[in-house]
Design an enzyme around this catalytic site. Structure first.
Site, PDB file in Angstrom:
ATOM      1  N   ARG A 176       0.638  -1.168  -0.257  1.00  0.00           N
ATOM      2  CA  ARG A 176       0.457   0.078  -0.132  1.00  0.00           C
ATOM      3  C   ARG A 176       0.556   1.762   0.208  1.00  0.00           C
ATOM      4  O   ARG A 176       2.427   1.295   0.064  1.00  0.00           O
ATOM      5  CB  ARG A 176      -0.978   0.317   1.278  1.00  0.00           C
ATOM      6  CG  ARG A 176      -0.501  -0.582   2.727  1.00  0.00           C
ATOM      7  CD  ARG A 176       0.231   0.345   3.376  1.00  0.00           C
ATOM      8  NE  ARG A 176      -0.104   1.611   3.565  1.00  0.00           N
ATOM      9  CZ  ARG A 176       1.025   2.413   3.070  1.00  0.00           C
ATOM     10  NH1 ARG A 176       2.172   2.631   3.321  1.00  0.00           N
ATOM     11  NH2 ARG A 176       0.541   3.614   3.667  1.00  0.00           N
ATOM     12  N   GLY A 177       0.526   2.396  -0.209  1.00  0.00           N
ATOM     13  CA  GLY A 177       0.900   3.463  -0.087  1.00  0.00           C
ATOM     14  C   GLY A 177       1.073   3.689  -1.797  1.00  0.00           C
ATOM     15  O   GLY A 177       1.564   2.749  -2.219  1.00  0.00           O
ATOM     16  N   GLN A 208      -2.411   3.382  10.025  1.00  0.00           N
ATOM     17  CA  GLN A 208      -1.417   3.103   9.147  1.00  0.00           C
ATOM     18  C   GLN A 208      -0.802   3.977   9.933  1.00  0.00           C
ATOM     19  O   GLN A 208       0.952   3.757   9.718  1.00  0.00           O
ATOM     20  CB  GLN A 208      -1.541   3.695   7.530  1.00  0.00           C
ATOM     21  CG  GLN A 208      -1.785   2.615   6.781  1.00  0.00           C
ATOM     22  CD  GLN A 208      -3.040   3.401   6.452  1.00  0.00           C
ATOM     23  OE1 GLN A 208      -3.758   3.583   7.586  1.00  0.00           O
ATOM     24  NE2 GLN A 208      -4.131   2.719   5.616  1.00  0.00           N
ATOM     25  N   ASP A 245      -2.673  11.250  -2.652  1.00  0.00           N
ATOM     26  CA  ASP A 245      -2.744  10.208  -4.017  1.00  0.00           C
ATOM     27  C   ASP A 245      -2.941  10.822  -5.488  1.00  0.00           C
ATOM     28  O   ASP A 245      -3.092   9.565  -6.307  1.00  0.00           O
ATOM     29  CB  ASP A 245      -3.879   9.190  -3.821  1.00  0.00           C
ATOM     30  CG  ASP A 245      -3.387   8.255  -1.938  1.00  0.00           C
ATOM     31  OD1 ASP A 245      -3.351   9.169  -0.693  1.00  0.00           O
ATOM     32  OD2 ASP A 245      -2.347   7.594  -2.028  1.00  0.00           O
ATOM     33  N   ASN A 296      -5.765  12.303   0.000  1.00  0.00           N
ATOM     34  CA  ASN A 296      -4.970  12.085   0.018  1.00  0.00           C
ATOM     35  C   ASN A 296      -5.832  11.010   1.696  1.00  0.00           C
ATOM     36  O   ASN A 296      -6.755  11.408   1.757  1.00  0.00           O
ATOM     37  CB  ASN A 296      -4.527  12.795   1.632  1.00  0.00           C
ATOM     38  CG  ASN A 296      -3.889  13.903   0.907  1.00  0.00           C
ATOM     39  OD1 ASN A 296      -4.864  15.581   0.939  1.00  0.00           O
ATOM     40  ND2 ASN A 296      -2.851  14.473   0.260  1.00  0.00           N
ATOM     41  N   LYS A 297      -4.719  10.412   2.060  1.00  0.00           N
ATOM     42  CA  LYS A 297      -6.069   9.248   3.516  1.00  0.00           C
ATOM     43  C   LYS A 297      -7.573  10.527   3.989  1.00  0.00           C
ATOM     44  O   LYS A 297      -6.933  10.734   4.278  1.00  0.00           O
ATOM     45  CB  LYS A 297      -4.379   9.165   4.376  1.00  0.00           C
ATOM     46  CG  LYS A 297      -5.153   8.124   4.978  1.00  0.00           C
ATOM     47  CD  LYS A 297      -5.959   6.408   4.831  1.00  0.00           C
ATOM     48  CE  LYS A 297      -5.488   5.897   3.607  1.00  0.00           C
ATOM     49  NZ  LYS A 297      -6.255   5.321   3.077  1.00  0.00           N
TER      50      LYS A 297
END
Ligand code: MRU
Length: 326
Positions: A44-45, A175, A216, A226-227
């Protein structure tokens, strides 16, 4: 810290769902495993997903089915542009008769260089001893090396800087707790884990000099995906007059999205909220959940977008394009 190895034509990933309790390397042997690895966040990322998808395309496509494979892998997680960007690179290599493996290795090596540049630009904005707030995980586990959001901190440590980092735990997939605090501790960086709802307090107490987050996808007007939870941190940073920096490779900018409203936001299962990291469910089985994996930070809340091509300040609609032409 590595998250992926490509050795003797075999692809291995560090299963990030097991961290920090277990460091287990898994070989990915077919396209279904590759899809599942992305979908379940074993890898992930945004940049790491792109690198992994590049190798997966190169290893598991068979001539013309490469187009189907691209669609299949792209559908695993829609928000980060890096995934479809990397699979497109492999398709282009196929159409131009180039080696797919060599192209995948190139994507990987380019990411190392881009992260280094991003880290250098980011570090130029920080001072030794700064307090930094970060959200989610945008370090080496999410990229190839250094990271984006955490890159300046990891590079800074190499250069002898001492930062005091506050890591939001990042509900619901944690995370920040599972990955960022683990990764920074391993790098010897002072890190303190906080719950997401504590960010305002540490800002108010004057413990934070800058916020650093990865991204992202960046829209043409500078809105960034973003997250989930990042936009709330940005609102707080604006209120407390703390610089809010978004870091990502230039390839994260998607000019086909005019604003953040055009960015598709991934929605995930409510089980991640109610159950995944708890011994017992925290809500009734039938309780409805809404679980978007990302949110959009309005460009008015962003101090600068830090890319491998340089630091971009507002007005973003003008300056994002300008740097493209430089
Ligand atoms: O859902 P994840 O864990 O893949 O989300 C990761 C992030 O949001 C990162 O912060 C992001 O990809 C930034 S780039 C390193």
């Amino acid at each position: 810290m590595e998250n992926l190895k490509f050795i003797a034509n075999k692809l291995y990933i560090l299963d990030q769902t097991l961290l920090p309790n277990e460091e287990k390397w898994v070989e990915i042997q077919n396209k279904e495993q590759a899809y599942t690895a992305i979908k379940t966040l074993m890898v992930r990322g945004a940049p790491a997903i792109g690198i992994f998808a590049g190798y997966s395309m190169a290893l598991f496509s068979k001539n013309k089915d490469i187009y189907e494979l691209k669609k299949y892998l792209d559908s695993s997680r829609p928000t980060a542009v890096n995934l479809s960007w990397a699979t497109k690179r492999i398709v282009n290599a196929f159409e131009n008769g180039k080696s797919l493996i060599e192209e995948a290795v190139e994507i990987h090596n380019e990411d190392i260089k881009m992260c280094r540049k991003i880290s250098e630009y980011g570090l130029s904005l920080l001072k030794d001893g700064d307090g930094i707030l970060t959200h989610c995980n945008a370090g080496e586990l999410a990229t190839s090396k250094y990271g984006t959001g955490l890159g300046p901190l990891i590079l800074g440590k190499e250069k002898g800087y001492n930062f005091h980092v506050f890591s939001d735990e990042t509900r619901p997939l944690l995370q920040g707790a599972r990955l960022t605090s683990y990764e920074l501790e391993k790098a010897g960086i002072d890190v303190t884990l906080i719950c997401d709802n504590m960010a305002s307090l540490v800002m108010k107490k004057g413990m934070i000099n800058a916020v650093l987050v990865g991204c992202d996808r960046v829209a043409a007007n500078g809105d960034t995906a973003n997250k989930i939870g990042t936009s709330g941190v940005a609102v707080l940073a604006k209120y407390y007059n703390i610089p809010f920096y978004v870091l990502g490779p230039y390839s994260t900018i998607d000019f086909s999205c005019k604003t953040g409203d055009d960015i598709e936001i991934e929605e995930r299962s409510g089980e991640e909220i109610k159950q995944m990291y708890f011994e017992k469910p925290t809500a009734l089985k039938n309780t409805k959940c809404f679980n978007p994996a990302f949110d959009v930070t309005d460009n008015s809340l962003i101090t600068a977008i830090i890319t491998d091509k340089g630091i971009i300040y507002p007005p973003f609609d003008v300056n994002l394009k300008k740097i493209l032409n430089d």
